[in-house]
Design an enzyme around this catalytic site. Sequence first.
Site, PDB file in Angstrom:
ATOM      1  N   LEU A  45      91.335  53.075  -7.847  1.00  0.00           N
ATOM      2  CA  LEU A  45      90.087  52.443  -8.283  1.00  0.00           C
ATOM      3  C   LEU A  45      88.901  53.311  -7.865  1.00  0.00           C
ATOM      4  O   LEU A  45      87.972  53.522  -8.638  1.00  0.00           O
ATOM      5  CB  LEU A  45      89.976  51.038  -7.673  1.00  0.00           C
ATOM      6  CG  LEU A  45      88.646  50.305  -7.841  1.00  0.00           C
ATOM      7  CD1 LEU A  45      88.289  50.110  -9.316  1.00  0.00           C
ATOM      8  CD2 LEU A  45      88.683  48.951  -7.128  1.00  0.00           C
ATOM      9  N   HIS A 105      88.062  50.900   7.874  1.00  0.00           N
ATOM     10  CA  HIS A 105      88.996  49.774   7.923  1.00  0.00           C
ATOM     11  C   HIS A 105      89.279  49.190   6.546  1.00  0.00           C
ATOM     12  O   HIS A 105      89.680  48.037   6.421  1.00  0.00           O
ATOM     13  CB  HIS A 105      88.498  48.690   8.889  1.00  0.00           C
ATOM     14  CG  HIS A 105      89.611  47.808   9.415  1.00  0.00           C
ATOM     15  ND1 HIS A 105      90.838  48.306   9.784  1.00  0.00           N
ATOM     16  CD2 HIS A 105      89.682  46.462   9.635  1.00  0.00           C
ATOM     17  CE1 HIS A 105      91.607  47.311  10.213  1.00  0.00           C
ATOM     18  NE2 HIS A 105      90.932  46.182  10.129  1.00  0.00           N
ATOM     19  N   HIS A 214      85.004  42.864   7.844  1.00  0.00           N
ATOM     20  CA  HIS A 214      86.286  43.426   7.418  1.00  0.00           C
ATOM     21  C   HIS A 214      86.190  43.893   5.952  1.00  0.00           C
ATOM     22  O   HIS A 214      85.760  43.108   5.098  1.00  0.00           O
ATOM     23  CB  HIS A 214      87.385  42.359   7.511  1.00  0.00           C
ATOM     24  CG  HIS A 214      88.322  42.547   8.649  1.00  0.00           C
ATOM     25  ND1 HIS A 214      88.024  42.157   9.934  1.00  0.00           N
ATOM     26  CD2 HIS A 214      89.563  43.092   8.713  1.00  0.00           C
ATOM     27  CE1 HIS A 214      89.048  42.448  10.726  1.00  0.00           C
ATOM     28  NE2 HIS A 214      89.992  43.022  10.015  1.00  0.00           N
ATOM     29  N   SER A 265      85.228  38.064   8.369  1.00  0.00           N
ATOM     30  CA  SER A 265      85.764  38.198   7.006  1.00  0.00           C
ATOM     31  C   SER A 265      84.627  38.249   5.994  1.00  0.00           C
ATOM     32  O   SER A 265      83.605  37.588   6.174  1.00  0.00           O
ATOM     33  CB  SER A 265      86.659  36.993   6.708  1.00  0.00           C
ATOM     34  OG  SER A 265      86.940  36.909   5.319  1.00  0.00           O
ATOM     35  N   GLU A 451      89.772  46.662  17.136  1.00  0.00           N
ATOM     36  CA  GLU A 451      88.933  45.666  16.479  1.00  0.00           C
ATOM     37  C   GLU A 451      88.451  44.640  17.505  1.00  0.00           C
ATOM     38  O   GLU A 451      89.188  43.728  17.871  1.00  0.00           O
ATOM     39  CB  GLU A 451      89.730  44.982  15.367  1.00  0.00           C
ATOM     40  CG  GLU A 451      90.396  45.988  14.414  1.00  0.00           C
ATOM     41  CD  GLU A 451      91.201  45.309  13.318  1.00  0.00           C
ATOM     42  OE1 GLU A 451      90.698  44.345  12.721  1.00  0.00           O
ATOM     43  OE2 GLU A 451      92.337  45.744  13.069  1.00  0.00           O
ATOM     44  N   TYR A 490      93.662  44.427  18.279  1.00  0.00           N
ATOM     45  CA  TYR A 490      92.455  43.611  18.510  1.00  0.00           C
ATOM     46  C   TYR A 490      92.081  43.522  19.987  1.00  0.00           C
ATOM     47  O   TYR A 490      92.901  43.743  20.868  1.00  0.00           O
ATOM     48  CB  TYR A 490      92.680  42.193  17.972  1.00  0.00           C
ATOM     49  CG  TYR A 490      92.624  42.137  16.465  1.00  0.00           C
ATOM     50  CD1 TYR A 490      91.510  41.636  15.801  1.00  0.00           C
ATOM     51  CD2 TYR A 490      93.681  42.617  15.694  1.00  0.00           C
ATOM     52  CE1 TYR A 490      91.451  41.605  14.415  1.00  0.00           C
ATOM     53  CE2 TYR A 490      93.634  42.589  14.305  1.00  0.00           C
ATOM     54  CZ  TYR A 490      92.513  42.086  13.679  1.00  0.00           C
ATOM     55  OH  TYR A 490      92.452  42.064  12.313  1.00  0.00           O
ATOM     56  N   ASP A 622      87.061  59.957 -11.639  1.00  0.00           N
ATOM     57  CA  ASP A 622      87.857  58.847 -11.097  1.00  0.00           C
ATOM     58  C   ASP A 622      87.314  58.314  -9.771  1.00  0.00           C
ATOM     59  O   ASP A 622      87.892  57.395  -9.188  1.00  0.00           O
ATOM     60  CB  ASP A 622      89.340  59.233 -10.981  1.00  0.00           C
ATOM     61  CG  ASP A 622      89.588  60.345  -9.971  1.00  0.00           C
ATOM     62  OD1 ASP A 622      88.649  60.739  -9.254  1.00  0.00           O
ATOM     63  OD2 ASP A 622      90.738  60.818  -9.890  1.00  0.00           O
TER      64      ASP A 622
END
Length: 690
Positions: A45, A105, A214, A265, A451, A490, A622
């Site tokens: 992508l 990450h 994240h 998140s 993390e 973590y 690309d």
Amino acid sequence: MAKSNNIAEEAKYLVGVGRADCTGPVAQVPLMGYANPEQVGRGLLSRLYSRAFIVADPESSKRVVFVSADIGMVSQRLRLEVLQQLQSKYGDLYRQDNVILSGTHTHSGPGGYFQYTLLWITSKGLNRPALNSIVNGIVKSIDIAHENMKRGRLFINRGTVENSQINRSPFSYLRNPETERSRYSSNTDKEMVVLKMVDEDGHELGLFSWFAVHPVSMNNSNHLVNSDNVGYASYLFEQEKNKGMLPGEGSFVAAFASSNLGDVSPNTRGPFCANTGESCDNPQSSCPVGGAAMCMAKGPGNDMFESTRIIGQNLYLKAKELYEKASQEVTGPLSSAHQWVNMSDVSVELNATHTVKTCKPALGHSFAAGTIDGVGAFNFTQGSVEGDPFWDQIRDQLLGEPSNETKACHKPKPILFSTGEMTWPHPWHPDIVDVQIAAIGSLAILAVPGEFTTMAGRRLREAVKSEFDSHGTRGMNAVIAGLCNVYTHYITTYEEYQVQRYEAASTIYGPHTLSAYIQLYRDLAKAIALNATEELPRGPEPPLFNVSSLLPALAVESAPANKNFGDVLEEVRQEYREGEVAKVTFVGGNPRNSAENATEHNFLTVEKYSNISSSWRVVLNDASWDTRFYWSRGSRGQSNVTLEWHIPAGTEPGVYRLRYFGHYKKRVLLLGSVTVPFQGSSSAFHITAP
């Protein structure tokens, strides 16, 4: 390049920025992040980049290098190989103390660059082409920054980013003392820190920013390599500043680096049961029907592609605003401090009478539950403070039972994998870990090997600032750079650890991990403040292991009867409008061939026909977020490649075509094979005015 409004005063530093491709293989390689063996690359992508900045003191040999790479995390193996290459090129100029390597990450980059067993099991061993692409990309970005050093100035700014993150373990966060929580307005760190770089004439060079979120807007059903929300933010910023250039080209560099994102998140709508649609925002992140495996967080968009763009655009817009208004200049000496530490055996003095210790690494049961961003397997749930006899028995038989000492050390964590006691075929987790701080005047970059959760990061920053203060270096800006140098999962607070959600179960050195890091980073800050970094013990050097690859070997390929590689199987339509998807399918080759035979390879271009010059001009490559490259494997050594162009609003009407560039493996003589480049093109098609 536009001139900045910070017009020249005397430039305090030499500054250089660089960017280089580090994408590597995009097919048949497990993606790194969700530890989902089904999540294997099948295309591209957006390209992955390493972005570097170097700041040097013109009067001395002191300098600091910071790299943010579009990868899941920096591994020890990766760091050691980068430092080896820098040493052979530059001697002692770039070393383990003054080079920080940080991963953004993204969970959609290739794996396979790890040496510790737990981390290479899910990525099928060591993938040399993937590791080489990242090492070479990082070194090249540093080379470019090194070659383009010029007198320049740095400006810092900070501001709040809204609507871009939630705390995914709020029940853990609530276990932190109320008196501490009441000092903060949110259960996530919403502050973005931006460092603006200009040369002495005020010409813009680049921007490096740090923000805690994240990059998991793309979920674990994705099979296209990409840099996720923070990569999209970089893309938007660089496209704006490098006007008229293709994505990935141009001298302006914009990096969106990771920070204390442990419990943060981007999936802002929160967790819902995939089967019933009801909320599963509960301490176990579990659904009435289907359990934890059904509980997934939703991003702000209609699908993961749109969510990625929405969060990325939020970050870009805030960074742009902070960049344009940045006026606080960063000045002062450069310094860096680094140590290797055996994290499985650190004694921490909590107070005058109380000393505690870190543990040998181990993962708890809730590690296997995953998170609302990427659920785990079987019937594991978050918040398990008791083991499961069924899984414990299987573990004991397959991997061996954890020792009583390790069990006691990690309490209340029920141990699923006692990785510190598992050494076959190599150690499963690191003991030797990097701790590092680089100071650029009033900015201290804390390079952390994992993390940190929101509150863990706040405690670390506060401790380092107060250490600087107490030794007379007042007013330091401390910023956490996440996922640096070696991956250790973590780091939660002691209070969060008691709840044993995913982040706590993955705090591998036990309940006092954060206290140990705070002690260690205080020591580094003190050494910098007292100008005594030379006196810091180096610590025990980390080992290097040879890991084999478990990926299938690249086979000889063939085209269907009466077809050649690059022939069109499904043609584009003759006409499209903006908002539609132009699509073409070719006889393809395995993209791994390209990664192993071409350092910087474009799989596709979008080209526009110019009537004036009667020739085709490349308008997209690309690295663009509007194009997608899909590879699918058929039978008998055959494969197809589909190119898509999602035609954005504002596309100029005219005649276009899509081109594909690949490599295939061809048998020569009896046993040998060669890799052959080829290309294909769609028919020309019209884009009509809306």
